[in-house]
Design a protein around this motif. Structure first.
Motif, PDB file in Angstrom:
ATOM      1  N   ASN A 173      59.593  63.180  36.584  1.00 38.33           N
ATOM      2  CA  ASN A 173      59.883  61.828  37.050  1.00 38.33           C
ATOM      3  C   ASN A 173      61.042  61.202  36.286  1.00 38.33           C
ATOM      4  O   ASN A 173      61.874  60.490  36.874  1.00 38.33           O
ATOM      5  CB  ASN A 173      58.634  60.949  36.937  1.00 38.33           C
ATOM      6  CG  ASN A 173      57.753  61.042  38.172  1.00 38.33           C
ATOM      7  OD1 ASN A 173      58.122  60.567  39.244  1.00 38.33           O
ATOM      8  ND2 ASN A 173      56.604  61.682  38.032  1.00 38.33           N
ATOM      9  N   SER A 177      64.940  60.239  37.942  1.00 37.70           N
ATOM     10  CA  SER A 177      65.580  58.927  37.865  1.00 37.70           C
ATOM     11  C   SER A 177      67.102  59.047  37.861  1.00 37.70           C
ATOM     12  O   SER A 177      67.805  58.070  38.145  1.00 37.70           O
ATOM     13  CB  SER A 177      65.110  58.178  36.611  1.00 37.70           C
ATOM     14  OG  SER A 177      65.631  58.778  35.424  1.00 37.70           O
ATOM     15  N   ALA A 179      68.772  60.384  40.015  1.00 38.11           N
ATOM     16  CA  ALA A 179      69.231  60.253  41.405  1.00 38.11           C
ATOM     17  C   ALA A 179      69.750  58.854  41.702  1.00 38.11           C
ATOM     18  O   ALA A 179      70.486  58.654  42.673  1.00 38.11           O
ATOM     19  CB  ALA A 179      68.088  60.605  42.361  1.00 38.11           C
ATOM     20  N   ARG A 180      69.390  57.886  40.888  1.00 38.20           N
ATOM     21  CA  ARG A 180      69.811  56.505  41.157  1.00 38.20           C
ATOM     22  C   ARG A 180      71.324  56.331  41.022  1.00 38.20           C
ATOM     23  O   ARG A 180      71.922  55.539  41.748  1.00 38.20           O
ATOM     24  CB  ARG A 180      69.109  55.548  40.189  1.00 38.20           C
ATOM     25  CG  ARG A 180      67.600  55.518  40.327  1.00 38.20           C
ATOM     26  CD  ARG A 180      66.984  54.713  39.197  1.00 38.20           C
ATOM     27  NE  ARG A 180      65.535  54.873  39.134  1.00 38.20           N
ATOM     28  CZ  ARG A 180      64.806  54.653  38.038  1.00 38.20           C
ATOM     29  NH1 ARG A 180      65.397  54.231  36.939  1.00 38.20           N
ATOM     30  NH2 ARG A 180      63.502  54.841  38.072  1.00 38.20           N
ATOM     31  N   ASN A 181      71.931  57.042  40.087  1.00 40.67           N
ATOM     32  CA  ASN A 181      73.341  56.788  39.787  1.00 40.67           C
ATOM     33  C   ASN A 181      74.208  58.040  39.782  1.00 40.67           C
ATOM     34  O   ASN A 181      75.373  57.967  39.383  1.00 40.67           O
ATOM     35  CB  ASN A 181      73.460  56.101  38.415  1.00 40.67           C
ATOM     36  CG  ASN A 181      72.724  54.778  38.369  1.00 40.67           C
ATOM     37  OD1 ASN A 181      72.997  53.882  39.172  1.00 40.67           O
ATOM     38  ND2 ASN A 181      71.773  54.652  37.454  1.00 40.67           N
ATOM     39  N   HIS A 182      73.650  59.165  40.216  1.00 39.82           N
ATOM     40  CA  HIS A 182      74.398  60.423  40.176  1.00 39.82           C
ATOM     41  C   HIS A 182      74.303  61.156  41.504  1.00 39.82           C
ATOM     42  O   HIS A 182      73.291  61.035  42.219  1.00 39.82           O
ATOM     43  CB  HIS A 182      73.840  61.343  39.087  1.00 39.82           C
ATOM     44  CG  HIS A 182      74.143  60.891  37.701  1.00 39.82           C
ATOM     45  ND1 HIS A 182      75.260  61.292  37.003  1.00 39.82           N
ATOM     46  CD2 HIS A 182      73.474  60.050  36.880  1.00 39.82           C
ATOM     47  CE1 HIS A 182      75.267  60.718  35.811  1.00 39.82           C
ATOM     48  NE2 HIS A 182      74.189  59.958  35.721  1.00 39.82           N
ATOM     49  N   TYR A 184      72.930  63.936  43.297  1.00 40.35           N
ATOM     50  CA  TYR A 184      71.676  64.571  42.867  1.00 40.35           C
ATOM     51  C   TYR A 184      71.165  65.472  43.983  1.00 40.35           C
ATOM     52  O   TYR A 184      71.143  65.079  45.154  1.00 40.35           O
ATOM     53  CB  TYR A 184      70.660  63.468  42.552  1.00 40.35           C
ATOM     54  CG  TYR A 184      69.251  63.907  42.248  1.00 40.35           C
ATOM     55  CD1 TYR A 184      68.833  64.127  40.943  1.00 40.35           C
ATOM     56  CD2 TYR A 184      68.308  64.058  43.267  1.00 40.35           C
ATOM     57  CE1 TYR A 184      67.514  64.499  40.653  1.00 40.35           C
ATOM     58  CE2 TYR A 184      66.988  64.421  42.996  1.00 40.35           C
ATOM     59  CZ  TYR A 184      66.605  64.641  41.684  1.00 40.35           C
ATOM     60  OH  TYR A 184      65.305  65.003  41.418  1.00 40.35           O
TER      61      TYR A 184
END
Length: 261
Positions: A173, A177, A179-182, A184
């Motif tokens: 998890n 996280s 994935a929010r800014n990269h 992914y």
């Protein structure tokens, strides 16, 4: 300068097969676990240097591996960074000494400071198969390639298994996280095992490479280390499954990826 990517995940999730498969593309050079066996205070510095093409801080083995696939045509340079799902923690998995040595939070911060870093997150969703892999590898010392004896049996302590899975799920998890800014991409091990060539082509497209240039994957690299089911290797299989089912730990809580990008 190279474009960079990183494979992240917990141990025993098929990351070796994945990184070796990525090296089947001529534009991609993927190293192994570069920060393993590097002192905790050097891990990020060594990784940063290596991603710029300076491999001198790596172990001799990792230097040899990356230099075999690194060449003038390389556009994408990356490596894998894995984190241990230890059962040695109190109160919360974040306090596990293994994660302090692995530098999970500093590594997440470092990756977060590089918004163009492409993240490939490999997840093994079947908890019992993952535990089987961990305990068979520990019992034999075979962590890649070599197959386990068909008659090998291991007993998996239920309490330890629960704590390992709780740690694994929390780590996954935390990694998700990113994935929010990269950029992914999540790879579920079970899907990769069934359709590794199509998944590899999808990942190369994620890295904006021509999927048509992917070379055939070596069958030996992709071969499973075990030939039987988990029940064939785990002495206390029924006890283990019952306990994990009661705690809702049989499968990763991360939703099916659908090839998340």
């Amino acid at each position: 300068m190279f474009e960079n990517f990183i494979i992240v995940g917990t141990q025993r999730t098929g990351s070796t097969a994945l990184y070796q498969a990525l090296n089947c593309h001529p534009d991609i050079a993927c190293g192994g676990e570069w920060t393993q066996n590097i002192p905790w205070y050097k891990k990020i510095r060594v990784a940063r240097q290596a991603l710029r093409g300076n491999f001198t801080g790596l172990t001799a083995r990792n230097q040899n591996l990356i230099r075999k696939v690194f060449h003038e045509q390389t556009r994408w340079l990356g490596f894998k960074m894995l984190f241990r799902s230890s059962d040695k923690w109190l109160l919360h998995p974040r306090f596990a000494p293994a994660l302090q040595l692995d530098q999970l939070e500093p590594c997440l911060k470092w990756i977060g400071e590089q918004p163009n870093m492409h993240v490939i997150h490999v997840v093994r969703r079947d908890a019992v198969e993952w535990l089987k892999s961990k305990y068979l590898a520990s019992a034999t010392g075979h962590f890649t390639i070599q197959q386990y004896p068909d008659d090998l049996k291991v007993n998996i302590p239920v309490r330890g298994a629960v704590k390992r899975l709780q740690a694994k799920n929390w780590i996954d998890n935390r990694l998700a996280s990113l994935a929010r800014n990269h950029p992914y991409y999540r790879v579920d091990y079970e899907e990769f095992l069934v359709s590794n060539e199509s998944r590899l082509m999808s990942i190369t497209e994620f890295l904006q490479c021509d999927a048509a240039l992917v070379k055939p994957i070596d069958d030996g690299v992709q071969k499973k280390q075990s030939t039987g089911e988990a029940a064939d290797y785990i002495k206390n299989y029924d006890e283990l499954v019952t306990a994990l089912q009661r705690l809702d730990l049989l499968h990763s809580p991360l939703c099916p990826s659908s090839h998340i990008k």
